[in-house]
Design a protein around this motif. Sequence first.
Motif, PDB file in Angstrom:
ATOM      1  N   ALA A 214       2.081  11.942  -3.224  1.00  0.00           N
ATOM      2  CA  ALA A 214       2.167  10.716  -4.027  1.00  0.00           C
ATOM      3  C   ALA A 214       0.975  10.635  -4.987  1.00  0.00           C
ATOM      4  O   ALA A 214       1.133  10.279  -6.156  1.00  0.00           O
ATOM      5  N   TRP A 215      -0.220  10.973  -4.487  1.00  0.00           N
ATOM      6  CA  TRP A 215      -1.410  10.965  -5.340  1.00  0.00           C
ATOM      7  C   TRP A 215      -1.232  11.929  -6.518  1.00  0.00           C
ATOM      8  O   TRP A 215      -1.539  11.590  -7.653  1.00  0.00           O
TER       9      TRP A 215
ATOM     10  N   ARG B  63       4.096  13.208   1.618  1.00  0.00           N
ATOM     11  CA  ARG B  63       2.764  12.850   2.107  1.00  0.00           C
ATOM     12  C   ARG B  63       2.009  12.070   1.039  1.00  0.00           C
ATOM     13  O   ARG B  63       2.316  12.138  -0.151  1.00  0.00           O
ATOM     14  N   ARG B  64       1.003  11.376   1.480  1.00  0.00           N
ATOM     15  CA  ARG B  64       0.143  10.591   0.592  1.00  0.00           C
ATOM     16  C   ARG B  64      -0.444  11.474  -0.515  1.00  0.00           C
ATOM     17  O   ARG B  64      -0.562  11.053  -1.666  1.00  0.00           O
ATOM     18  N   GLU B  65      -0.792  12.699  -0.178  1.00  0.00           N
ATOM     19  CA  GLU B  65      -1.373  13.617  -1.160  1.00  0.00           C
ATOM     20  C   GLU B  65      -0.372  13.949  -2.264  1.00  0.00           C
ATOM     21  O   GLU B  65      -0.744  14.079  -3.432  1.00  0.00           O
TER      22      GLU B  65
ATOM     23  N   ARG C 256       0.851  -1.189   0.000  1.00  0.00           N
ATOM     24  CA  ARG C 256       0.000   0.000   0.000  1.00  0.00           C
ATOM     25  C   ARG C 256       0.887   1.239   0.000  1.00  0.00           C
ATOM     26  O   ARG C 256       2.034   1.197   0.451  1.00  0.00           O
ATOM     27  N   ILE C 257       0.351   2.353  -0.439  1.00  0.00           N
ATOM     28  CA  ILE C 257       1.127   3.591  -0.516  1.00  0.00           C
ATOM     29  C   ILE C 257       1.636   4.000   0.861  1.00  0.00           C
ATOM     30  O   ILE C 257       2.770   4.487   0.986  1.00  0.00           O
ATOM     31  N   SER C 258       0.850   3.773   1.896  1.00  0.00           N
ATOM     32  CA  SER C 258       1.283   4.142   3.249  1.00  0.00           C
ATOM     33  C   SER C 258       2.565   3.403   3.640  1.00  0.00           C
ATOM     34  O   SER C 258       3.429   3.964   4.317  1.00  0.00           O
TER      35      SER C 258
ATOM     36  N   THR D 204      -3.308   6.562  -5.813  1.00  0.00           N
ATOM     37  CA  THR D 204      -2.168   5.839  -5.255  1.00  0.00           C
ATOM     38  C   THR D 204      -2.448   4.344  -5.110  1.00  0.00           C
ATOM     39  O   THR D 204      -1.551   3.522  -5.266  1.00  0.00           O
ATOM     40  N   HIS D 205      -3.687   3.991  -4.815  1.00  0.00           N
ATOM     41  CA  HIS D 205      -4.025   2.569  -4.670  1.00  0.00           C
ATOM     42  C   HIS D 205      -3.989   1.838  -6.022  1.00  0.00           C
ATOM     43  O   HIS D 205      -3.937   0.616  -6.069  1.00  0.00           O
TER      44      HIS D 205
ATOM     45  N   LEU E 162       5.680   4.698   1.312  1.00  0.00           N
ATOM     46  CA  LEU E 162       6.207   5.998   1.723  1.00  0.00           C
ATOM     47  C   LEU E 162       7.086   5.904   2.973  1.00  0.00           C
ATOM     48  O   LEU E 162       7.922   6.773   3.202  1.00  0.00           O
ATOM     49  N   GLU E 163       6.934   4.861   3.747  1.00  0.00           N
ATOM     50  CA  GLU E 163       7.735   4.677   4.959  1.00  0.00           C
ATOM     51  C   GLU E 163       9.043   3.923   4.701  1.00  0.00           C
ATOM     52  O   GLU E 163       9.838   3.736   5.621  1.00  0.00           O
TER      53      GLU E 163
END
Length: 188
Positions: free
Chosen positions: A117-118, A113-115, A39-41, A135-136, A44-45
């Motif tokens: 990446a989106w 941030r996720r945003e 997952r994107i979360s 992102t998904h 990103l980590e």
Amino acid sequence: MEFVEPIRDRKKIESMKKILQGNDRDYLLFVLGINTAYRISDLLELKYKDVIDEKKKVLSHVKLKESKTDKNNKVAITKGVAKAITNFVEKNYKANLEDYLFIGKKNPNKPIRRETAWRIISTAAEEVGLKNIGTHTLRKTFAYHQYKAGTDIAILMDMLNHSSETITLKYIGITQDEKDRAVRALDL
């Protein structure tokens, strides 16, 4: 949250790669995303230690504990991903394996941030004419192409940490039209 689709057309994937090649970070994010079940979360980590050793050699696998499921997940690094990691490391690595891979300009000590990446993914997708992309989409694209390449649905379920084949098939966007084509193609 809007429902997103996998990228089914390999030519569109290649077009997006070409668009993203101008930014090593964005390219690596995309390539890692479509070649793993993460997952994107979790992507990103990732830190350098998750993809290279102390000699800057690319690891054989990415291993991490998924934030959503709290399960350990180990995914092989493909040749294409290894090449993207090598190129990225050559230009960006600052000798600290604890640094995040996907850092932004504003805060070099934290991942984007996720945003962000989106925005990266959706902007490139829009350029190649794709809709319902987010992102998904990266994870769904991985799963869709694994399925189309003949990966057993049970293995795919395990990779995605899904509880049933039905969930996995729906997740990757196997539509009624595709089911109908499969039945018509057999025509015993």
